[in-house]
Design an enzyme around this catalytic site. Structure first.
Site, PDB file in Angstrom:
ATOM      1  N   ASP A 397       0.854  -1.186   0.000  1.00  0.00           N
ATOM      2  CA  ASP A 397       0.000   0.000   0.000  1.00  0.00           C
ATOM      3  C   ASP A 397       0.894   1.242   0.000  1.00  0.00           C
ATOM      4  O   ASP A 397       1.959   1.251   0.619  1.00  0.00           O
ATOM      5  CB  ASP A 397      -0.910   0.010   1.230  1.00  0.00           C
ATOM      6  N   LEU A 398       0.471   2.286  -0.710  1.00  0.00           N
ATOM      7  CA  LEU A 398       1.271   3.509  -0.809  1.00  0.00           C
ATOM      8  C   LEU A 398       0.992   4.421   0.386  1.00  0.00           C
ATOM      9  O   LEU A 398      -0.184   4.712   0.697  1.00  0.00           O
ATOM     10  CB  LEU A 398       0.957   4.260  -2.105  1.00  0.00           C
ATOM     11  N   ASP A 440      -4.684   2.199  -4.536  1.00  0.00           N
ATOM     12  CA  ASP A 440      -3.232   2.348  -4.448  1.00  0.00           C
ATOM     13  C   ASP A 440      -2.586   1.114  -3.831  1.00  0.00           C
ATOM     14  O   ASP A 440      -1.530   1.205  -3.193  1.00  0.00           O
ATOM     15  CB  ASP A 440      -2.873   3.601  -3.634  1.00  0.00           C
TER      16      ASP A 440
END
Length: 546
Positions: A397-398, A440
């Site tokens: 995950d960003l 994302d």
């Protein structure tokens, strides 16, 4: 080498270079006398060039045009060698069009001389099936191009003598003028150029032109001598089979072994054809006696009263009929080659279109990575495959991505997702699978990678993203949850554990890797079903890896 080039260009989407690799493989197959396989390679190359995407921005228009022209020229060489002149003409016209606006004198000269060679070969091939008027048109067109090449040749990079016309220095150009209008005026020039260095098929063109000019002077014996010498010196050349047959046919015509000279029928030819139209007369013989086969020539023929064989056709005429039938068969095979090329070209094009549609259904349109559907199918396959053991699974995950969308724009956010996707792909092995999970989030499958190796690989990926320039990443980093597939665990269960580990990395500040928090996580180091103590697993204590 070519196989590696094809693999590399296909993997990285380098369509133009991939097409050229197929063309080069076709050239190699022609030299190995594998003509059918060569046609398949050219069909693949042309199909790729038919649906070529726009120029690569980093190359520039001029460089792109030259690469395109080079790929088309490589296709043209094979088609010309095989005698598939109709397709060759189309391809060389496209090659000229590609560099029309940016070509210098050297490229223009090369294109024009290639066209002259093709037209001469085409004309000679037409003569072999009696289409002399069409052949004459090809020769005259080649001669006009030979005159037009003078200006660019004077400024080209070809080795040349200053102030000397191109037709005095280049054999195929001189041959085009001579074949268009054979006369003694060309003899001295052609005789001198036969001794120049050049490709075998080009020398054959010059020799044939010289022989025809010598015949106009009544020097038939000398013409036969130079043709025989050419046949001997070029006997080992396999680069252009059609040209070798043309040379042999020229010898046969000149030596009187053919019923027609340069495709023109003689009275003897007409007489023999009339005999062919009356099979009853041939079967019964002029004397009305039944035919008997001779041991000498194997041809059924009547005997006269003295018992000698009275053949309806002379041995020479029979050979002429055989040669004519053989040429017709070869011409039919040539037309079959054209049909085969067009069919395979269309098949490759449709296959590429189908593959593109299939690829779109399996690909995330924003990042180009496999989509959720492909991920689910691949993960289910790996979960049930013993060959993938050990299997490490990571959910990525960003960090800070929401701020990019809020402070900049969604378009900027899309650009960041593309950069991160590319960075992840480049940081991992080719066998590893990087897929977009949604939003994302990304999922990474590492078949055959134990936890320690997977941690090292993902650490490279985390560091690579953190090291990206600010204008590319907008400051985002990665939170990674890493787990190892357990015995009898489903795809949904392993993804759930990876998701929980990812949130653990988030809670600890992001920009790190966290392993599964479960205390009974396997070590991912042995066969499924093996048990390992927590001390054996470097991530068994849910340690995180910044």
């Amino acid at each position: 080498m070519l196989d590696e080039m094809l693999t590399h260009t296909k993997r990285h989407g380098l369509t133009l270079l991939r097409a050229d690799a197929h063309a080069l493989r076709g050239r190699f197959l022609v030299l190995k006398q594998q003509e059918d396989a060569a046609i398949s390679e050219i069909a693949k190359a042309l199909a790729l060039l038919d649906d070529l995407p726009g120029p690569e921005v980093h190359l520039g228009r001029r460089a792109w045009d030259r690469l395109l022209s080079s790929a088309l020229n490589d296709c043209w060489i094979v088609l010309n060698q095989l005698g598939v002149y109709e397709a060759a003409e189309e391809v060389i016209a496209r090659a000229h069009q590609a560099i029309r606006d940016s070509a210098g004198p050297h490229e223009i000269t090369l294109q024009l001389m290639n066209r002259v060679k093709m037209l001469l070969g085409w004309g000679l091939r037409l003569e072999r099936v009696g289409r002399t008027e069409e052949a004459g048109e090809k020769f005259r067109t080649a001669a006009s191009i030979a005159i037009a090449v003078e200006a660019p040749f004077a400024e080209s990079l070809f080795p040349r003598k200053l102030g000397v016309p191109a037709v005095e220095q280049v054999g195929v150009l001189a041959a085009s003028l001579a074949l268009a209008a054979p006369s003694p005026a060309h003899t001295d020039r052609l005789r001198r150029l036969t001794g120049e260095q050049g490709y075998p098929h080009e020398k054959i063109l010059v020799v044939i032109a010289l022989a025809r000019c010598l015949v106009t002077e009544g020097r038939k014996d000398e013409a036969l001598r130079i043709l025989l010498q050419a046949r001997h010196t070029e006997a080992e050349d396999t680069s252009q089979p059609s040209m070798r047959l043309t040379l042999i046919r020229e010898l046969a015509v000149l030596s009187g072994g053919h019923r027609a000279e340069h495709g023109k029928e003689t009275p003897e030819t007409e007489k023999s054809e009339q005999s062919e139209k009356s099979p009853k007369a041939v079967e019964e013989g002029e004397a009305g006696e039944p035919e008997k086969k001779t041991a000498a020539d194997g041809v059924d023929a009547p005997r006269d009263e003295s018992g000698s064989v009275a053949s309806q056709h002379s041995h020479t005429e029979l050979l002429a009929h055989y040669a004519t039938a053989l040429e017709a068969e070869l011409w039919s095979m040539r037309e079959s080659q054209i049909a085969t090329l067009n069919t395979r070209r269309e098949h490759e094009r449709l296959s590429a279109e189908h593959g593109a549609v299939t690829q779109q259904a399996m690909q995330d349109p924003l990042t180009g990575l496999p989509n959720r559907r492909v991920l689910d199918e691949r993960l289910r396959t790996l979960v049930t495959s013993a060959s993938s053991e050990p299997l490490s699974v990571a959910l990525v995950d960003l960090d800070g991505f929401k701020d990019v969308n809020d402070q900049h724009s969604h378009a900027e956010g899309d650009a960041v997702l593309r950069v991160v996707a590319s960075t992840l792909r480049d940081a991992l092995r080719s066998d590893d699978i990087v897929a977009r999970y949604g939003g994302d989030e990304f999922v990474i499958l590492l078949p055959g990678a134990p936890m320690r190796a997977a941690t090292q690989a993902l650490t490279r990926a985390v560091n690579s993203v953190a090291s990206l320039p600010q204008h590319l990443s907008r400051g985002v980093t990665l939170s990674v949850g890493l787990v190892c597939l357990r015995t009898q665990e489903s795809a949904e269960e392993v993804l759930s554990r990876a998701d929980a580990a990812m949130y653990q990395a988030k809670r600890r500040g992001g920009n790190r890797i966290a392993s599964s928090p479960s205390s009974d996580d396997g070590s991912c180091g042995g066969e499924r079903g093996d048990t390992h103590s927590r001390g054996d697993d470097p991530t068994a204590n849910a340690a995180d890896h910044p």
